[in-house]
Design an enzyme around this catalytic site. Structure first.
Site, PDB file in Angstrom:
ATOM      1  N   GLY A 102      32.954  27.429 -27.588  1.00  0.00           N
ATOM      2  CA  GLY A 102      31.938  28.449 -27.824  1.00  0.00           C
ATOM      3  C   GLY A 102      32.292  29.233 -29.070  1.00  0.00           C
ATOM      4  O   GLY A 102      33.394  29.092 -29.608  1.00  0.00           O
ATOM      5  N   LYS A 103      31.394  30.021 -29.560  1.00  0.00           N
ATOM      6  CA  LYS A 103      31.681  30.892 -30.708  1.00  0.00           C
ATOM      7  C   LYS A 103      30.648  31.997 -30.753  1.00  0.00           C
ATOM      8  O   LYS A 103      29.497  31.791 -30.326  1.00  0.00           O
ATOM      9  CB  LYS A 103      31.605  30.075 -32.012  1.00  0.00           C
ATOM     10  CG  LYS A 103      32.393  30.672 -33.151  1.00  0.00           C
ATOM     11  CD  LYS A 103      33.855  30.324 -33.043  1.00  0.00           C
ATOM     12  CE  LYS A 103      34.698  30.905 -34.137  1.00  0.00           C
ATOM     13  NZ  LYS A 103      36.074  30.370 -34.089  1.00  0.00           N
ATOM     14  N   GLY A 104      31.051  33.154 -31.280  1.00  0.00           N
ATOM     15  CA  GLY A 104      30.115  34.265 -31.378  1.00  0.00           C
ATOM     16  C   GLY A 104      30.191  34.902 -32.743  1.00  0.00           C
ATOM     17  O   GLY A 104      31.102  34.622 -33.523  1.00  0.00           O
TER      18      GLY A 104
END
Ligand code: NAD
Length: 411
Positions: A102-104
């Site tokens: 995931g990444k934000g």
């Protein structure tokens, strides 16, 4: 489409085809499981309100909770976050961690915000995304322009707003990693990426039949990754002959004396130049030095078609993300150089993030030695698996890394 996303998807599609995936399987894998975005509105110090676009892209959780950092940058865009989330799935799989990708991010120039504005923005991120994250759902961490302080604000806010009755207070801290030590962070997290890279170096040297004492190393970048890589490579016994920052590098044919001293000098003098017994070299020159190991640990695209023909190193360990372009890698490989890909070489950071999560979930606190023993095993096992696969299937280390990682995700 952003070029980073196109490159990541091409590497994955090529590897997937080689291991026999169908076009539907590839399409299915490339599509992120969830893409969340929110507009975060906060009060600025002068009283007016401002809105910032924020993302969390959850790519794949077949192997465990989504895992990946949150970056604050004015050039963040959804495609870039998606590329980074996808690569996190590969990185966690190659390190054999029970985690997904995931990444934000937030589109913001953090240098233009005061500390209190940054705190409000970080808390707003945690409040907005709280329903989509949690110790067994998605575990964010720091990335570009975020760090322990950001994680402290976010975890505090998350615990306040979370209606989770399953986890103990300490387990709730597992929702974020990269926390300060006194807020249930882990020993060894700060130096984890550099340390992980040096474990890869140690194993690579064994496989090349070379002793550390007879190995020369040049490191581009003296930030978090480059500093610890250089420091720990020197502790391993290697001769670190050059190091640089954005303004230029320093060189000593006999090996730089003390990396710790060099960093102190940089802090007091404001530059690397001037350390006794060293001479100044230009950034381009560092990359072209006749060394055994070259370690780009600063930026993407440091080695391209333009300078790859001049690179003389026998091996390149990609500690930065994407420092060698694919055309440059072809040139280096044809010359017989080994390129250790970023998703493998710099996976020490996420490995120790996993160990931080594990300690929180099991209410444990490990020593630096405990953490490093485990980190060493992750890095040695990952590198050994990739090395053996590349020899057996006659593919590059990058191709081997992607193929093994995809097989693990599918299993
Ligand atoms: P950082 O900001 O701490 O350090 C970057 C360093 O590179 C600085 O010393 C800067 O002066 C230097 N630099 C910039 N331009 C340069 C140039 N043209 N020539 C030479 N040096 C130059 O960043 P970091 O955390 O060390 O990250 C470095 C790279 O590693 C990035 O690509 C990052 O995405 C990647 N990475 C970092 C981590 C981590 O845990 N920090 C984990 C995985 C990957």
């Amino acid at each position: 489409m952003n070029s980073m996303l196109a490159t990541a998807q091409t590497s994955i599609s090529n590897a997937a085809r080689r291991i026999g995936w169908t076009p539907e399987q590839i399409k299915d894998f490339l599509k992120p499981k969830h893409s969340h975005h929110f507009d975060l509105t906060i009060a600025m110090d002068d009283g007016h309100e401002k809105t910032f676009k924020a993302y969390r892209i959850q790519h794949n959780n077949k192997r465990g909770p989504f895992k990946g950092g949150i970056r604050y940058h004015h050039q963040v865009d959804e495609h870039e976050v998606q590329a980074l989330a996808t690569l996190m799935t590969i990185k966690c799989a190659i390190a054999d961690l029970p985690l997904g990708g995931g990444k934000g991010g937030i589109i913001v120039d953090p240098k233009k915000l005061s500390l209190t504005e940054l705190e409000r923005l970080s808390r707003a991120w945690a409040r907005a995304f709280a329903p989509h994250i949690g110790p067994e759902i998605d575990v964010p961490a720091p990335d570009v322009n975020t760090g322990g302080q950001t994680m402290s604000w976010m975890v505090d806010e998350f615990i306040k707003v979370s209606r989770d009755l399953i986890h103990t207070p300490m387990q709730k801290y597992a929702t974020f990693t990269g926390k300060p030590l006194d807020l249930h962070g882990s020993a060894g997290r700060t130096e984890a990426t550099g340390q992980g890279g040096v474990y890869v170096l140690e194993d690579l040297l064994k496989k090349m039949g070379k002793k550390p004492e007879e190995t020369t190393v040049a490191v581009q970048g003296i930030g978090n990754v480059g500093y610890y890589f250089a420091l720990l490579a020197q502790k391993l016994g290697c001769k670190v002959v050059a190091i640089s920052d954005s303004r230029g590098g320093i060189y000593a044919a006999e090996g730089l004396k003390s990396i710790e001293h060099i960093l102190k000098h940089k802090h007091t003098a404001g530059k690397l130049e001037g350390v006794t017994g060293t001479r100044r070299i230009a950034n381009e020159h560092l990359l072209e030095l006749d060394v055994d190991i070259l370690v780009p640990a600063a930026l993407e695209n440091a080695i391209t078609v333009h300078n790859a023909p001049k690179v003389k190193a026998k091996a390149v360990i990609e500690m930065a993300n994407g420092p060698v372009s694919s055309e440059a890698e072809n040139i280096l490989t044809k010359k017989g150089a080994v390129v250790v890909p970023d998703v493998l070489a710099n996976s020490g950071g996420v490995a120790v993030s996993y160990l931080e999560w594990y300690q929180n979930m099991h209410e444990e606190k490990w020593t630096l030695e405990d953490v490093n023993t485990r980190l060493k095993k992750y890095m040695f096992d990952a590198f050994d698996a990739v090395w053996k696969y590349h020899l057996k299937h006659k593919v590059s280390l990058r191709e081997a890394t992607f193929e093994i990682a995809l097989k693990r995700v599918m299993e």
